[in-house]
Design a protein around this motif. Structure first.
Motif, PDB file in Angstrom:
ATOM      1  N   GLU A   1     -46.110  -7.405 -21.952  1.00  5.74           N
ATOM      2  CA  GLU A   1     -47.260  -6.517 -22.105  1.00  5.74           C
ATOM      3  C   GLU A   1     -47.870  -6.671 -23.494  1.00  5.74           C
ATOM      4  OE1 GLU A   1     -46.067  -2.496 -21.241  1.00  5.74           O
ATOM      5  OE2 GLU A   1     -45.224  -3.065 -19.288  1.00  5.74           O
ATOM      6  N   PHE A   2     -49.196  -6.707 -23.543  1.00  2.87           N
ATOM      7  CA  PHE A   2     -49.908  -6.785 -24.814  1.00  2.87           C
ATOM      8  C   PHE A   2     -49.702  -5.490 -25.599  1.00  2.87           C
ATOM      9  CE2 PHE A   2     -53.670  -5.911 -27.380  1.00  2.87           C
ATOM     10  CZ  PHE A   2     -53.693  -7.044 -28.178  1.00  2.87           C
ATOM     11  N   LEU A   3     -49.446  -5.613 -26.906  1.00  2.07           N
ATOM     12  CA  LEU A   3     -49.252  -4.448 -27.767  1.00  2.07           C
ATOM     13  C   LEU A   3     -50.411  -4.248 -28.742  1.00  2.07           C
ATOM     14  CD1 LEU A   3     -47.282  -2.133 -28.588  1.00  2.07           C
ATOM     15  CD2 LEU A   3     -46.346  -3.724 -30.283  1.00  2.07           C
ATOM     16  N   GLN A   4     -50.753  -5.305 -29.509  1.00  4.03           N
ATOM     17  CA  GLN A   4     -51.801  -5.169 -30.521  1.00  4.03           C
ATOM     18  C   GLN A   4     -52.190  -6.528 -31.078  1.00  4.03           C
ATOM     19  OE1 GLN A   4     -50.364  -2.837 -33.827  1.00  4.03           O
ATOM     20  NE2 GLN A   4     -48.634  -4.179 -34.220  1.00  4.03           N
ATOM     21  N   THR A   5     -53.332  -6.558 -31.756  1.00  4.52           N
ATOM     22  CA  THR A   5     -53.755  -7.734 -32.513  1.00  4.52           C
ATOM     23  C   THR A   5     -53.715  -7.368 -33.987  1.00  4.52           C
ATOM     24  OG1 THR A   5     -55.200  -8.547 -30.756  1.00  4.52           O
ATOM     25  CG2 THR A   5     -55.636  -9.360 -32.978  1.00  4.52           C
ATOM     26  N   LEU A   6     -53.059  -8.209 -34.777  1.00  4.43           N
ATOM     27  CA  LEU A   6     -52.934  -7.997 -36.217  1.00  4.43           C
ATOM     28  C   LEU A   6     -53.747  -9.035 -36.975  1.00  4.43           C
ATOM     29  CD1 LEU A   6     -49.056  -7.606 -36.386  1.00  4.43           C
ATOM     30  CD2 LEU A   6     -50.750  -5.775 -36.363  1.00  4.43           C
ATOM     31  N   VAL A   7     -54.301  -8.636 -38.103  1.00  2.31           N
ATOM     32  CA  VAL A   7     -54.924  -9.548 -39.059  1.00  2.31           C
ATOM     33  C   VAL A   7     -54.153  -9.348 -40.360  1.00  2.31           C
ATOM     34  CG1 VAL A   7     -57.061 -10.266 -40.188  1.00  2.31           C
ATOM     35  CG2 VAL A   7     -57.148  -9.265 -37.892  1.00  2.31           C
ATOM     36  N   PRO A   8     -53.103 -10.171 -40.589  1.00  2.00           N
ATOM     37  CA  PRO A   8     -52.158  -9.879 -41.667  1.00  2.00           C
ATOM     38  C   PRO A   8     -52.692 -10.017 -43.096  1.00  2.00           C
ATOM     39  CG  PRO A   8     -51.509 -11.853 -40.460  1.00  2.00           C
ATOM     40  CD  PRO A   8     -52.683 -11.278 -39.758  1.00  2.00           C
ATOM     41  N   ALA A   9     -53.699 -10.817 -43.313  1.00  2.00           N
ATOM     42  CA  ALA A   9     -54.221 -10.999 -44.674  1.00  2.00           C
ATOM     43  C   ALA A   9     -55.746 -10.973 -44.623  1.00  2.00           C
ATOM     44  CB  ALA A   9     -53.707 -12.306 -45.273  1.00  2.00           C
ATOM     45  N   ILE A  10     -56.289  -9.821 -44.274  1.00  2.00           N
ATOM     46  CA  ILE A  10     -57.702  -9.681 -43.941  1.00  2.00           C
ATOM     47  C   ILE A  10     -58.647 -10.062 -45.090  1.00  2.00           C
ATOM     48  CG2 ILE A  10     -58.016  -7.250 -44.598  1.00  2.00           C
ATOM     49  CD1 ILE A  10     -59.333  -6.955 -41.741  1.00  2.00           C
ATOM     50  N   ALA A  11     -58.185 -10.016 -46.316  1.00  2.00           N
ATOM     51  CA  ALA A  11     -59.055 -10.308 -47.459  1.00  2.00           C
ATOM     52  C   ALA A  11     -59.328 -11.799 -47.640  1.00  2.00           C
ATOM     53  CB  ALA A  11     -58.450  -9.745 -48.744  1.00  2.00           C
ATOM     54  N   TYR A  12     -58.430 -12.661 -47.145  1.00  2.00           N
ATOM     55  CA  TYR A  12     -58.602 -14.087 -47.439  1.00  2.00           C
ATOM     56  C   TYR A  12     -58.190 -15.030 -46.314  1.00  2.00           C
ATOM     57  CZ  TYR A  12     -53.668 -13.481 -48.523  1.00  2.00           C
ATOM     58  OH  TYR A  12     -52.338 -13.156 -48.453  1.00  2.00           O
ATOM     59  N   SER A  13     -57.804 -14.496 -45.164  1.00  2.00           N
ATOM     60  CA  SER A  13     -57.366 -15.377 -44.095  1.00  2.00           C
ATOM     61  C   SER A  13     -57.928 -14.927 -42.756  1.00  2.00           C
ATOM     62  CB  SER A  13     -55.835 -15.400 -44.018  1.00  2.00           C
ATOM     63  OG  SER A  13     -55.412 -16.166 -42.912  1.00  2.00           O
ATOM     64  N   GLY A  14     -58.218 -15.891 -41.894  1.00  2.00           N
ATOM     65  CA  GLY A  14     -58.698 -15.600 -40.555  1.00  2.00           C
ATOM     66  C   GLY A  14     -57.589 -15.542 -39.531  1.00  2.00           C
ATOM     67  N   GLU A  15     -56.328 -15.578 -39.978  1.00  2.00           N
ATOM     68  CA  GLU A  15     -55.210 -15.546 -39.039  1.00  2.00           C
ATOM     69  C   GLU A  15     -55.207 -14.249 -38.248  1.00  2.00           C
ATOM     70  OE1 GLU A  15     -50.343 -15.883 -38.870  1.00  2.00           O
ATOM     71  OE2 GLU A  15     -51.307 -15.450 -40.787  1.00  2.00           O
ATOM     72  N   LYS A  16     -55.027 -14.389 -36.929  1.00  2.00           N
ATOM     73  CA  LYS A  16     -54.838 -13.243 -36.040  1.00  2.00           C
ATOM     74  C   LYS A  16     -53.545 -13.475 -35.272  1.00  2.00           C
ATOM     75  CE  LYS A  16     -59.695 -12.242 -35.424  1.00  2.00           C
ATOM     76  NZ  LYS A  16     -60.843 -12.341 -34.532  1.00  2.00           N
ATOM     77  N   ILE A  17     -52.781 -12.407 -35.128  1.00  2.84           N
ATOM     78  CA  ILE A  17     -51.525 -12.466 -34.385  1.00  2.84           C
ATOM     79  C   ILE A  17     -51.603 -11.467 -33.242  1.00  2.84           C
ATOM     80  CG2 ILE A  17     -49.017 -12.224 -34.472  1.00  2.84           C
ATOM     81  CD1 ILE A  17     -49.192 -12.639 -37.529  1.00  2.84           C
ATOM     82  N   ASP A  18     -51.543 -11.964 -32.020  1.00  3.03           N
ATOM     83  CA  ASP A  18     -51.447 -11.079 -30.866  1.00  3.03           C
ATOM     84  C   ASP A  18     -49.971 -10.791 -30.629  1.00  3.03           C
ATOM     85  OD1 ASP A  18     -54.165 -10.978 -30.490  1.00  3.03           O
ATOM     86  OD2 ASP A  18     -54.200 -12.393 -28.823  1.00  3.03           O
TER      87      ASP A  18
END
Length: 183
Positions: free
Chosen positions: A104-121
């Motif tokens: 089951e999907f829980l959340q989407t995280l953006v761990p370093a929002i100030a300098y990175s486009g990484e998203k973790i589902d």
């Protein structure tokens, strides 16, 4: 709210999992500025929940902090087109040696929002079935099984400080254990 406008993105260094970029930005006030940006293909993470409610965690070496860390299983997508639920299922089996018939999907995280486009589902895996671990060549992982209460204590004691793990476990606790955090 006025918009910022990116007028150029230059890849300065292309790495194995990150590309380091320099962005040229025009601010709403018309100023021309340069910002650093880390480009990432995205990732998925998973909270593996055993039938008795305990959670399987992975302990692995992290070069960035020069020590082992206790985390939920996670990893980068094999490409920008790989669905994150497939990535989560793959990482679950690779790192823990378990498969799941209910994710089951829980959340989407953006761990370093100030300098990175990484998203973790982030997903939660139930109905686990034993399989086989399939480590990447650079992984040396040991498994630990904890109750959610033990994990909450480890977060408070700063024994778990990985942002994706802290955020995911707290969200899991609110949604699945406490059940009243949506109020």
């Amino acid at each position: 709210m006025k918009e910022f406008k990116r007028i150029n993105r230059q890849i300065v260094y292309k790495g194995a999992i990150l590309d380091f970029c320099k962005d040229d930005i025009i601010t709403p006030k018309g100023h021309h500025v340069k910002w650093d940006f880390l480009q990432h293909k995205g990732a998925a993470a998973v909270i593996p929940v055993l039938d008795d409610g305990r959670i399987i965690m992975v302990r692995q070496w992290r070069n960035a902090i020069d020590r082992f860390a206790l985390e939920i299983p996670a990893g980068g997508r094999d490409g920008e087109n790989e669905p994150t639920n497939m990535c989560a299922a793959r990482e679950l089996e690779e790192e823990t040696g378990y498969k799941s018939s209910r994710v089951e999907f829980l959340q989407t995280l953006v761990p370093a929002i100030a300098y990175s486009g990484e998203k973790i589902d982030v997903y939660v895996a139930f109905d686990l079935e034993k399989s086989h671990q399939k480590f990447d060549e650079d992984e040396d992982i040991s498994l630990e099984i904890h109750t959610i209460d033990e994990l909450m204590e480890k977060i408070i004691a700063n024994e778990i400080n990985d942002a994706k793990t802290v955020s995911s476990l707290l969200t899991y606790y609110c949604k699945y254990v406490k059940g009243d955090c949506e109020k």
